[in-house]
Design a protein around this motif. Structure first.
Motif, PDB file in Angstrom:
ATOM      1  N   ILE A 191      -9.690  -1.311  -9.991  1.00 54.11           N
ATOM      2  CA  ILE A 191      -9.905  -2.397  -9.033  1.00 54.11           C
ATOM      3  C   ILE A 191      -9.756  -3.757  -9.720  1.00 54.11           C
ATOM      4  N   GLY A 192     -10.260  -3.861 -10.948  1.00 48.51           N
ATOM      5  CA  GLY A 192     -10.168  -5.119 -11.692  1.00 48.51           C
ATOM      6  C   GLY A 192      -8.722  -5.533 -11.902  1.00 48.51           C
ATOM      7  N   ALA A 193      -7.862  -4.555 -12.175  1.00 50.26           N
ATOM      8  CA  ALA A 193      -6.451  -4.841 -12.374  1.00 50.26           C
ATOM      9  C   ALA A 193      -5.819  -5.358 -11.077  1.00 50.26           C
ATOM     10  N   GLU A 194      -6.293  -4.841  -9.940  1.00 55.94           N
ATOM     11  CA  GLU A 194      -5.794  -5.327  -8.646  1.00 55.94           C
ATOM     12  C   GLU A 194      -6.178  -6.790  -8.441  1.00 55.94           C
ATOM     13  N   TYR A 195      -7.404  -7.149  -8.848  1.00 53.51           N
ATOM     14  CA  TYR A 195      -7.807  -8.557  -8.776  1.00 53.51           C
ATOM     15  C   TYR A 195      -6.845  -9.399  -9.606  1.00 53.51           C
ATOM     16  N   ASN A 196      -6.552  -8.877 -10.785  1.00 52.00           N
ATOM     17  CA  ASN A 196      -5.696  -9.599 -11.711  1.00 52.00           C
ATOM     18  C   ASN A 196      -4.303  -9.828 -11.110  1.00 52.00           C
ATOM     19  N   ARG A 197      -3.747  -8.781 -10.498  1.00 51.19           N
ATOM     20  CA  ARG A 197      -2.420  -8.897  -9.863  1.00 51.19           C
ATOM     21  C   ARG A 197      -2.460  -9.897  -8.715  1.00 51.19           C
ATOM     22  N   ALA A 198      -3.525  -9.825  -7.912  1.00 51.11           N
ATOM     23  CA  ALA A 198      -3.659 -10.768  -6.806  1.00 51.11           C
ATOM     24  C   ALA A 198      -3.693 -12.191  -7.336  1.00 51.11           C
ATOM     25  N   TYR A 199      -4.362 -12.379  -8.460  1.00 50.67           N
ATOM     26  CA  TYR A 199      -4.465 -13.706  -9.056  1.00 50.67           C
ATOM     27  C   TYR A 199      -3.096 -14.181  -9.563  1.00 50.67           C
ATOM     28  N   ASP A 200      -2.373 -13.253 -10.229  1.00 50.57           N
ATOM     29  CA  ASP A 200      -1.053 -13.589 -10.765  1.00 50.57           C
ATOM     30  C   ASP A 200      -0.119 -14.102  -9.685  1.00 50.57           C
ATOM     31  N   LYS A 210     -19.925  -4.664 -12.202  1.00 51.34           N
ATOM     32  CA  LYS A 210     -19.512  -6.029 -12.552  1.00 51.34           C
ATOM     33  C   LYS A 210     -18.775  -6.052 -13.886  1.00 51.34           C
ATOM     34  N   ILE A 211     -19.330  -5.375 -14.870  1.00 49.23           N
ATOM     35  CA  ILE A 211     -18.675  -5.377 -16.177  1.00 49.23           C
ATOM     36  C   ILE A 211     -17.388  -4.566 -16.129  1.00 49.23           C
ATOM     37  N   LEU A 212     -17.376  -3.528 -15.291  1.00 51.68           N
ATOM     38  CA  LEU A 212     -16.182  -2.677 -15.218  1.00 51.68           C
ATOM     39  C   LEU A 212     -14.958  -3.480 -14.761  1.00 51.68           C
ATOM     40  N   VAL A 213     -15.123  -4.226 -13.675  1.00 55.18           N
ATOM     41  CA  VAL A 213     -13.943  -4.938 -13.164  1.00 55.18           C
ATOM     42  C   VAL A 213     -13.500  -6.039 -14.127  1.00 55.18           C
ATOM     43  N   VAL A 214     -14.461  -6.657 -14.803  1.00 55.24           N
ATOM     44  CA  VAL A 214     -14.093  -7.671 -15.802  1.00 55.24           C
ATOM     45  C   VAL A 214     -13.250  -7.026 -16.906  1.00 55.24           C
ATOM     46  N   THR A 215     -13.693  -5.867 -17.367  1.00 56.39           N
ATOM     47  CA  THR A 215     -12.955  -5.181 -18.430  1.00 56.39           C
ATOM     48  C   THR A 215     -11.556  -4.800 -17.945  1.00 56.39           C
ATOM     49  N   GLU A 216     -11.478  -4.345 -16.695  1.00 56.13           N
ATOM     50  CA  GLU A 216     -10.184  -3.930 -16.143  1.00 56.13           C
ATOM     51  C   GLU A 216      -9.208  -5.092 -16.012  1.00 56.13           C
ATOM     52  N   GLY A 224      -1.807   1.685   2.935  1.00 57.99           N
ATOM     53  CA  GLY A 224      -0.662   2.576   2.987  1.00 57.99           C
ATOM     54  C   GLY A 224      -0.087   2.922   1.622  1.00 57.99           C
ATOM     55  N   GLU A 225      -0.492   2.155   0.591  1.00 63.09           N
ATOM     56  CA  GLU A 225       0.045   2.408  -0.750  1.00 63.09           C
ATOM     57  C   GLU A 225      -0.761   3.485  -1.456  1.00 63.09           C
ATOM     58  N   SER A 226      -0.056   4.444  -2.082  1.00 68.22           N
ATOM     59  CA  SER A 226      -0.784   5.525  -2.753  1.00 68.22           C
ATOM     60  C   SER A 226      -1.492   5.027  -4.011  1.00 68.22           C
ATOM     61  N   GLU A 227      -0.952   3.958  -4.593  1.00 68.28           N
ATOM     62  CA  GLU A 227      -1.570   3.375  -5.789  1.00 68.28           C
ATOM     63  C   GLU A 227      -3.006   2.912  -5.534  1.00 68.28           C
ATOM     64  N   THR A 228      -3.251   2.465  -4.302  1.00 70.08           N
ATOM     65  CA  THR A 228      -4.577   1.985  -3.933  1.00 70.08           C
ATOM     66  C   THR A 228      -5.643   3.028  -4.262  1.00 70.08           C
ATOM     67  N   TYR A 229      -5.366   4.244  -3.806  1.00 65.69           N
ATOM     68  CA  TYR A 229      -6.361   5.307  -3.985  1.00 65.69           C
ATOM     69  C   TYR A 229      -6.483   5.690  -5.453  1.00 65.69           C
ATOM     70  N   PHE A 230      -5.335   5.663  -6.118  1.00 73.36           N
ATOM     71  CA  PHE A 230      -5.344   5.958  -7.546  1.00 73.36           C
ATOM     72  C   PHE A 230      -6.248   4.970  -8.279  1.00 73.36           C
ATOM     73  N   ASN A 231      -6.103   3.681  -7.936  1.00 74.83           N
ATOM     74  CA  ASN A 231      -6.881   2.652  -8.619  1.00 74.83           C
ATOM     75  C   ASN A 231      -8.380   2.744  -8.310  1.00 74.83           C
ATOM     76  N   ILE A 232      -8.682   3.031  -7.045  1.00 71.75           N
ATOM     77  CA  ILE A 232     -10.098   3.157  -6.685  1.00 71.75           C
ATOM     78  C   ILE A 232     -10.729   4.334  -7.428  1.00 71.75           C
ATOM     79  N   LEU A 233     -10.014   5.463  -7.427  1.00 74.18           N
ATOM     80  CA  LEU A 233     -10.566   6.653  -8.096  1.00 74.18           C
ATOM     81  C   LEU A 233     -10.677   6.431  -9.603  1.00 74.18           C
ATOM     82  N   ARG A 234      -9.679   5.722 -10.169  1.00 75.73           N
ATOM     83  CA  ARG A 234      -9.721   5.458 -11.602  1.00 75.73           C
ATOM     84  C   ARG A 234     -10.968   4.624 -11.949  1.00 75.73           C
TER      85      ARG A 234
END
Lengths: 248, 270
Positions: free
Chosen positions: A197-206, A182-188, A42-52
């Motif tokens: 998507i990598g940044a979302e992993y990071n937030r989930a971890y935080d 794999k390298i993309l999400v690590v860099t993110e 439901g969050e618009s950021e989701t789509y933004f992050n996937i497309l980014r």
């Protein structure tokens, strides 16, 4: 059918998850993850992050692939160039992806370019090696035929070399694609921009939000498999239809 | 050995020698060969005698270090140099059909037509005509891998004919086919040759095949290859393999090549 075994595999994991999660303090229940997924969708950021992430992947992958293609071509054309570039191939194939990500982030900082460069650098050597093998496999007999019938350079590329290289071009693209994610999400994760998507992993971890992490892993899988089944497979089927013809 | 007619030679090769790089011996040495227009010429020699090298030179793939090659009055090679004059393309049939497996039958022919400079609006008609000639109607959109060996060979013949070549070179094109298919295609090839009047230079190691096909047979020595005899086959066509006169010529030719090919103890030939 082809989907039965993978479906059983998934059901098994979900089944174990369902049975095991009450025994731990940290595993969320499958139902909670489902609720979280609906929320995230439901969050618009989701789509933004996937497309980014997709955009970064396409640019990084494209740049690395094209660069590798020309390097492999130069190596095919002359032994001197092959030896000249081989050191870059050995170095980039050896250094850890994490080091590449951190290095390009530190050197190129905030800009998108740092992400593109780390993706391109990591896939580059694998594409060079695999296309090099493709060039080696070109059939001298078809080359003779093209010369006898005086095919122009563009005809030889279009009708002979590229179709002949197609298995290698595809293999290189698929491996590079998988590696690029794999390298993309690590860099993110480490990027200061905290998008993708990598940044979302990071937030989930935080927030130690395991349910959110699982949701994003599933989204990731959907995007990766979506490209595989929606793009690569049909494309390959079309390009190699002359082969399948034999059986059907 | 017959007197070689010096006038009106369509393909004229004089004193031709060719060395592969780093080889002490030439692959072919001092070859003289004259083929008249519309002739069916067969070059016969043992394996490794340089027959294929000779075809590669005629097709323009290799430049000979010595000798001249003149086709239709136009010099192609003279003493190690390739001439600048525009030469007409030749048709070529390899030992295998050598089609592009990822292109349809039609595309395999149109690629050659485009390369030979035929205008695009003539392709469709040309392809149709030649596929009909080779009894391949309906196979325009077929993939080569879906065809039998004989059909693929026929597509290769169609491609060679379609470009309207100055001449057609054939390098043992039927040697990989089974006996019956091979015989059948030889008959078809002769029919097409008579209908089109095209000049054919056909290379084989089989004396029987040469006697069945040729107007004139050029015998080569074992490598480094030289042409040491030109024999005419004055039998009307269609010929039959079982014709005793054919067997007689074959026997005579085998006697001629025995020591030239190094069979001093009556080893097996053919």
């Amino acid at each position: 059918m082809g989907f039965l075994l993978p479906a059983i595999g998934v059901a098994l994991v979900v089944g174990v998850w369902f049975l095991v999660h009450p025994l731990t303090r940290f595993l969320p229940a499958p139902g909670e993850v489902w609720t979280e997924a609906i929320l995230v969708l439901g969050e618009s950021e989701t789509y933004f992050n996937i497309l980014r992430s997709l955009r970064r992947l396409i640019i990084g992958l494209g740049a690395g692939y094209i660069l590798a293609f020309f390097v492999a071509l130069a190596g095919r054309a002359s032994e001197w160039w092959r030896r000249f570039f081989s050191v870059y191939v050995y170095v980039t194939i050896t250094i850890p992806s994490l080091a590449v990500a951190l290095f390009s982030l530190m050197v190129f900082g905030l800009s998108e370019v740092s992400v593109y460069i780390s993706v391109a650098t990591i896939i580059f050597p694998f594409v060079v090696v695999s296309l090099h093998e493709g060039f080696e496999a070109l059939d001298a007999r078809l080359n003779d035929m093209s010369r006898v019938y005086r095919l122009s350079t563009s005809q030889r590329l279009r009708h002979v070399a590229i179709p002949e290289m197609a298995p290698f071009l595809f293999a290189a693209l698929r491996n590079a694609y998988a590696l690029a994610w794999k390298i993309l999400v690590v860099t993110e994760v480490f990027s200061a921009q905290q998008t993708g998507i990598g940044a979302e992993y990071n937030r989930a971890y935080d927030f130690f939000a395991l349910d959110r992490l699982v949701v994003w892993v599933v989204f990731f899988l959907i995007v990766v498999f979506g490209v595989e089944f929606g793009l690569f497979r049909p494309w390959e089927r079309r390009v190699f239809r002359w082969r399948a013809a034999r059986d059907g | 050995m017959d007197e070689i007619d010096m006038i009106d030679q369509y393909i004229d090769i004089r004193g031709l020698s060719f060395w592969y790089r780093d080889q002490p011996q030439p692959a072919v040495r001092n070859v003289d060969l004259s083929v008249s227009k519309g002739e069916f010429a067969c070059i016969v020699g043992p394996s490794g005698c340089g027959k294929s090298t000779l075809l590669s030179i005629l097709s323009g793939l290799f430049t000979p270090q010595q000798g001249t090659v003149v086709v239709d009055g136009k010099t192609q090679f003279a003493d190690g140099h390739r001439s600048d004059t525009e030469t007409s393309p030749c048709g070529y049939m390899f030992q295998d059909a050598r089609l592009l497996p990822w292109r349809t039958v039609r595309q395999n022919i149109t690629v050659a037509l485009q390369a030979a400079g035929h205008p695009e609006d003539t392709w469709e008609d040309n392809v149709r005509r030649h596929l009909r000639m080779l009894r391949l109607e309906g196979y325009e959109d077929a993939w080569p891998l879906n065809l039998s060996g004989g059909q693929r060979a026929r597509v290769a013949i169609a491609r060679a004919l379609a470009i309207q070549p100055a001449f057609i070179l054939m390098d043992e094109p039927f040697s990989t086919l089974d006996e019956v298919t091979g015989r059948f295609l030889r008959g078809e090839l002769l029919e097409l040759w008579q209908r089109t009047g095209v000049t054919i230079v056909f290379v084989t190691h089989s004396i029987r095949e040469a006697v069945y096909l040729a107007d004139h047979i050029y015998l080569m020595t074992a490598g480094p290859g030289e042409i040491f005899a030109r024999e005419s086959v004055d039998l009307a066509r269609p010929r039959r393999y079982e014709d005793p006169r054919l067997t007689e010529i074959e026997g005579r030719l085998i006697d001629m090549v025995l020591d030239r090919w190094g069979y001093f103890n009556g080893g097996e030939v053919v």
